[in-house]
Design a protein around this motif. Structure first.
Motif, short mmCIF file in Angstrom:
data_model
loop_
_atom_site.label_atom_id
_atom_site.label_comp_id
_atom_site.label_asym_id
_atom_site.label_seq_id
_atom_site.Cartn_x
_atom_site.Cartn_y
_atom_site.Cartn_z
N THR A 25 -1.46 6.20 2.16
CA THR A 25 -0.03 6.66 2.14
C THR A 25 0.72 5.31 1.57
OG1 THR A 25 -0.06 7.99 3.97
CG2 THR A 25 2.25 6.89 3.51
N SER A 27 3.59 3.30 -1.64
CA SER A 27 3.80 3.34 -3.02
C SER A 27 2.86 3.03 -3.90
CB SER A 27 4.94 2.01 -3.14
OG SER A 27 4.42 1.04 -2.70
N THR A 28 1.63 2.41 -3.50
CA THR A 28 0.36 2.26 -4.21
C THR A 28 -0.28 3.32 -4.17
OG1 THR A 28 0.53 -0.12 -3.36
CG2 THR A 28 -1.41 0.36 -4.82
N ASP A 84 -0.84 -3.76 3.58
CA ASP A 84 0.36 -4.87 3.66
C ASP A 84 -0.12 -6.04 3.40
OD1 ASP A 84 2.49 -2.73 4.12
OD2 ASP A 84 1.46 -2.42 5.91
N LYS A 94 -1.80 -2.83 8.10
CA LYS A 94 -1.38 -1.47 7.72
C LYS A 94 -0.49 -1.11 8.54
CE LYS A 94 -4.04 1.25 5.71
NZ LYS A 94 -2.69 1.36 4.94
N GLY A 95 0.68 -0.40 8.00
CA GLY A 95 1.47 0.71 8.74
C GLY A 95 2.90 0.26 8.39
N LYS A 121 -0.58 -9.28 -1.82
CA LYS A 121 -1.01 -8.94 -0.67
C LYS A 121 -2.10 -9.67 -0.05
CE LYS A 121 1.77 -4.96 -0.50
NZ LYS A 121 1.04 -3.54 -0.52
C1 5RP Z 1 1.48 2.78 5.26
C2 5RP Z 1 0.67 1.86 4.93
C3 5RP Z 1 0.73 1.52 3.42
O1 5RP Z 1 -0.85 1.47 2.99
C4 5RP Z 1 1.11 -0.06 3.51
O2 5RP Z 1 2.35 -0.33 3.96
C5 5RP Z 1 1.28 -0.43 1.80
O3 5RP Z 1 2.13 0.23 1.22
P1 5RP Z 1 2.70 -0.39 -0.25
O4 5RP Z 1 1.76 0.23 -1.24
O5 5RP Z 1 3.81 0.83 -0.57
O6 5RP Z 1 2.94 -1.57 -0.55
O7 5RP Z 1 -0.08 1.05 5.60
O8 5RP Z 1 1.43 2.96 6.60
#
Ligand code: 5RP
Length: 226
Positions: A25, A27-28, A84, A94-95, A121
């Motif tokens: 889940t 944006s990546t 994250d 994460k989260g 990250k």
């Molecule tokens: C969602 C997550 C995502 O993997 C994490 O927040 C990274 O997201 P993004 O790729 O948008 O920076 O843990 O619960």
């Protein structure tokens, strides 16, 4: 192509016919799901997806990726997800997208876990990114007090209209503003024992491969031995 898209496309190369694939889940992960969807459509790739959030489920269904729940598959071959923060010893937070509970469940039953991130990250120590903790709403104010007493700088995550954000499982998220987590294992164990905590965003010893996108070096794959 941006870095998130580059790592998303690179990670989808690991997916082969017949695999059960955990779909992360964020944006990546979004770009990885798009690329797998493209391969399903254009290359007739035969896979089963196991999603980690309602958002990813909606995206995957629109792309025609066949889905099952984690309880309907024997095991998951590979899960690909964002993160994250990733420390130099490949532990993660994460989260940020509030999907940590399903993300951790799906990752736990996966043979391989690939994290896809841009270079921002990758950190020396975890903790600059607030640590998400998913909690049952009932008793959450008591937990908040307990976290305050332990100097964990907790804040209930709110929506734009200032209401507590609800996860896909209708729980709250308490973010811990810690700046630096000196002993992630100790903190994870403590959180695991707090009544009302459903799960936390410390993902320790979980990833087996990290794909990092950087402006200067392009896409780099790091295999993590476990
Ligand atoms: C969602 C997550 C995502 O993997 C994490 O927040 C990274 O997201 P993004 O790729 O948008 O920076 O843990 O619960």
């Amino acid at each position: 192509m941006n870095l998130k898209q580059a790592v998303g496309i690179e990670s989808a190369k690991y997916i082969k016919d017949g695999m059960v694939v955990g779909l992360g889940t964020g944006s990546t992960a979004y770009y990885m799901v798009e690329e797998i969807g493209r391969r399903v459509k254009e290359e007739n790739l035969q896979i089963i997806g196991v999603t980690t959030s309602k958002a990813t489920e909606t995206q995957a269904l629109a792309l025609g990726i066949p889905l099952r729940s984690i309880d309907e598959v024997e095991h998951v071959d590979i899960t690909i997800d964002g993160a994250d923060e990733i420390s130099t010893d490949f532990h993660g937070i994460k989260g940020g997208g509030a999907a940590l509970l399903f993300e951790k469940i799906v990752a736990t039953y996966s043979d391989k876990v690939i994290w896809i991130v841009d270079e921002s990250k990758m950190v020396e120590h975890l903790g600059k990114f607030p640590l998400p903790v998913e909690v049952i709403p009932y008793g959450s104010q008591q937990l908040l007090k307990k976290f305050q007493e332990k100097n964990l700088n907790p804040k209930i995550r709110l929506t734009s209209d200032e209401k507590p954000l609800l996860t896909d499982s209708k729980n709250y998220i308490i973010d811990l503003y810690l700046e630096k987590i000196s002993n992630p294992t100790e903190l994870a164990e403590w959180l695991d024992h707090q009544v009302g905590v459903v799960e936390h965003g410390l993902f320790l010893d979980i990833t087996t491969c990290v794909i990092v996108g950087s402006e200067s070096e392009g896409v780099k794959t790091i295999n993590v031995s476990r």
